[in-house]
Every structure is written in C-alpha cells, then in structure tokens.
Scaffold this active site. Structure first.
Site, PDB file in Angstrom:
ATOM      1  N   THR A 198      -4.999  24.281 -19.290  1.00 62.09           N
ATOM      2  CA  THR A 198      -3.882  23.345 -19.473  1.00 62.09           C
ATOM      3  C   THR A 198      -2.781  23.524 -18.436  1.00 62.09           C
ATOM      4  O   THR A 198      -2.271  22.545 -17.888  1.00 62.09           O
ATOM      5  CB  THR A 198      -3.263  23.515 -20.885  1.00 62.09           C
ATOM      6  OG1 THR A 198      -4.293  23.790 -21.822  1.00 62.09           O
ATOM      7  CG2 THR A 198      -2.503  22.268 -21.291  1.00 62.09           C
ATOM      8  N   HIS A 235      -1.710  21.155 -27.557  1.00 64.49           N
ATOM      9  CA  HIS A 235      -3.032  21.657 -27.954  1.00 64.49           C
ATOM     10  C   HIS A 235      -3.431  21.076 -29.313  1.00 64.49           C
ATOM     11  O   HIS A 235      -4.448  21.482 -29.874  1.00 64.49           O
ATOM     12  CB  HIS A 235      -3.009  23.185 -28.114  1.00 64.49           C
ATOM     13  CG  HIS A 235      -2.930  23.958 -26.832  1.00 64.49           C
ATOM     14  ND1 HIS A 235      -3.614  23.609 -25.693  1.00 64.49           N
ATOM     15  CD2 HIS A 235      -2.264  25.101 -26.523  1.00 64.49           C
ATOM     16  CE1 HIS A 235      -3.368  24.503 -24.738  1.00 64.49           C
ATOM     17  NE2 HIS A 235      -2.553  25.410 -25.219  1.00 64.49           N
ATOM     18  N   SER A 242     -11.941  33.771 -22.885  1.00 63.13           N
ATOM     19  CA  SER A 242     -10.547  33.760 -22.444  1.00 63.13           C
ATOM     20  C   SER A 242      -9.606  33.973 -23.624  1.00 63.13           C
ATOM     21  O   SER A 242      -8.647  34.750 -23.554  1.00 63.13           O
ATOM     22  CB  SER A 242     -10.237  32.426 -21.749  1.00 63.13           C
ATOM     23  OG  SER A 242      -8.912  32.400 -21.290  1.00 63.13           O
ATOM     24  N   SER A 293      -1.088  24.340  -6.199  1.00 67.33           N
ATOM     25  CA  SER A 293      -1.672  24.445  -7.548  1.00 67.33           C
ATOM     26  C   SER A 293      -2.822  25.453  -7.579  1.00 67.33           C
ATOM     27  O   SER A 293      -3.507  25.574  -8.597  1.00 67.33           O
ATOM     28  CB  SER A 293      -2.182  23.077  -8.027  1.00 67.33           C
ATOM     29  OG  SER A 293      -3.238  22.619  -7.193  1.00 67.33           O
TER      30      SER A 293
END
Length: 284
Positions: free
Chosen positions: A46, A98, A128, A217
């Site tokens: 995200t 989320h 993760s 990024s």
C-alpha cells in the site's frame, strides 16, 4: 495481550482505531466524485502505491513526499486521526484504506470517485504480516509461522480474511472507475504500472517526469525517507524489532513455508477463490 477494536466481527488494532470511527466511515462518511481511494489488504504494498500516486501528482517532484508524512498525504480513513483529517479537507482527497468492502463508506458506490485496488500473492502477504505484526505490540504474537498460517487461513488476523477482502472488492473490477493492480506486476514492470496509473488518472507526464517518479518511489529511496518509512511512528514503541519495510520482494514465502503448509494453503486458496477466471492472478 494487545487490545483489539472489534467491529462487525473483525478485529482491528486499537492503536488509533476506534469503533466510533469505524461506524462513521461505514455510515456517515461522504465520498466525493473527485476523491481518489487507494485500497489494499494489509502488507500488500500500500505505501509503495501511495508514494507512486503522490509523485505522479507532483510530476516527479519529491518535495511533497520529503516534507509531509505519508499518512498526512493520504490519510487512512479507518484511523481516528485520518478520518478527522479527511472530513475537514476541502477539494479532491487522497484516501487510503485496508477496510473490507462491506465496512467501507456506502456512498462510494453511488459516486464517481476513482479506486485503485492493489492485490499481492497472499502467501507473501502472510509472511510479511507474520514478521510485521509479530514484531509489534499491535497484534497477538503467534508462537510459530505454522500457527500464523492457521490463523490466516481462518481469517483470524487483523482486518479479517484475505480471501473475503479480495473476493468482495474484485466484484468491482469491471467498473470504469476501478483500477486493479498486482504487486507482482508492479515489481516486474514498475514503469509500466506508473504509466497505467497515469492513464487511469488522466495525467500526462513527460518521459523525464516518469523517470523521477520511478526514482523516488524505489524501495531503497522510500526506506531512507523518514516521511515514508514510518520511522516517526516506530519511536512510539509500538514496533519492537522491525521496520515497516522489510524486503519488498516477490516469492519470499518459498523460503518460509514447509511443503505441508504450502499444500494446505493451496487447498484453501482453490476453495475460497473458486469462480475466478484461469490466469486471473499473476502468481498462479
């Protein structure tokens, strides 16, 4: 034992998320046509998506991402702080969440707001999450990865079932204002993903501007940017031994799952995701 905020049978961490805010998001928050909403199940990439979108908006100029925290640039609507920021903000809003579809603002579905939904291989999401939640005080600690696999497959984890989250939001995938992205494709062809997002948002960037978006990024640059790596929150001692950004790789689950865990996961995946067309997911 950490405190949870339970809402509609789903556990959320109690750090900055209250039942009142979740109720307000679901029933009171009004999505505007000019809003852009970034959605994903936790640990799906995200923050990388937020960073790319922010850089597209500034045509690659990093000043904004280097001076304003990522949660101020695109507030999390389910958090008390994020909700308060968003209801006060004038003009187009960048919104992150989320939340599963049935708990999101009902007004979204009658608006013209644009939605970007990011999906990642749930096996990598699981690994993760195992490291991230396990090294924070936000969630119950599993005694092993095997235990966490069991919790994940039953949906007994923060934000609930991955399978239900994906199935629900993907029901919108044919909508004109809905862009579906896969983390694996983002890793494989980041520039291609940046261009796809630009097209979706109607943004025209020059080649040198696209290069800047790609540069700022990148995983390494984000990891070193205190406005994006959550180091400011880490100082609050809610995370004990690991940063938000651990590896950011594809296929790390293969280094962790046993054969029996992989088989158990595959069985549940086939059952829960039945009905989607073959080749729908890039990791299959």
């Amino acid at each position: 034992m950490p405190d949870y905020t339970w809402f509609e049978g789903i556990p959320f961490h109690a750090f900055g998320i209250s039942k009142e805010t979740l109720q307000n998001v679901c029933n009171k928050f009004v999505v505007k046509d000019e809003d852009l909403i970034l959605l994903a199940y936790p640990k799906s990439g995200t923050n990388w998506l937020i960073e790319i979108v922010c850089l597209i908006q500034t045509k690659g100029d990093p000043k904004w991402i280097q001076s304003v925290t990522i949660w101020d640039r695109s507030p999390w609507i389910e958090t008390d702080l994020g909700y308060d920021m968003l209801i006060k903000k004038k003009g187009p809003r960048l919104i992150t969440s989320h939340l599963p579809m049935h708990l999101f603002s009902k007004s979204l579905f009658s608006s013209k707001a644009k939605v970007i939904y990011l999906v990642r291989n749930p096996r990598d999401v699981l690994v993760s999450g195992y490291y991230f939640w396990g090294n924070s005080t936000l969630a119950k600690k599993p005694d092993s990865l095997g235990t966490y696999v069991e919790w994940f497959l039953k949906g007994n984890v923060l934000y609930g079932s991955w399978f239900e989250h994906i199935r629900a939001w993907l029901s919108m995938r044919e909508w004109d204002n809905f862009l579906l992205l896969y983390y694996e494709d983002m890793k494989k062809d980041t520039m291609g993903t940046i261009k796809k997002i630009c097209d979706f948002l109607g943004k025209k960037l020059e080649p040198d501007e696209l290069d800047l978006v790609l540069k700022y990024s990148s995983f390494q640059v984000m990891k070193e940017n205190d406005m994006s790596n959550y180091s400011l929150l880490m100082k609050k001692s809610i995370f004990t031994g690991i940063g938000l950004m651990r590896k950011g790789t594809v296929g790390d689950w293969k280094n962790h799952f046993t054969v029996s865990q992989a088989e158990a996961f595959d069985k549940v995946f086939q059952e829960k995701m039945a009905g989607f067309p073959p080749g729908m997911f890039p990791w299959e």
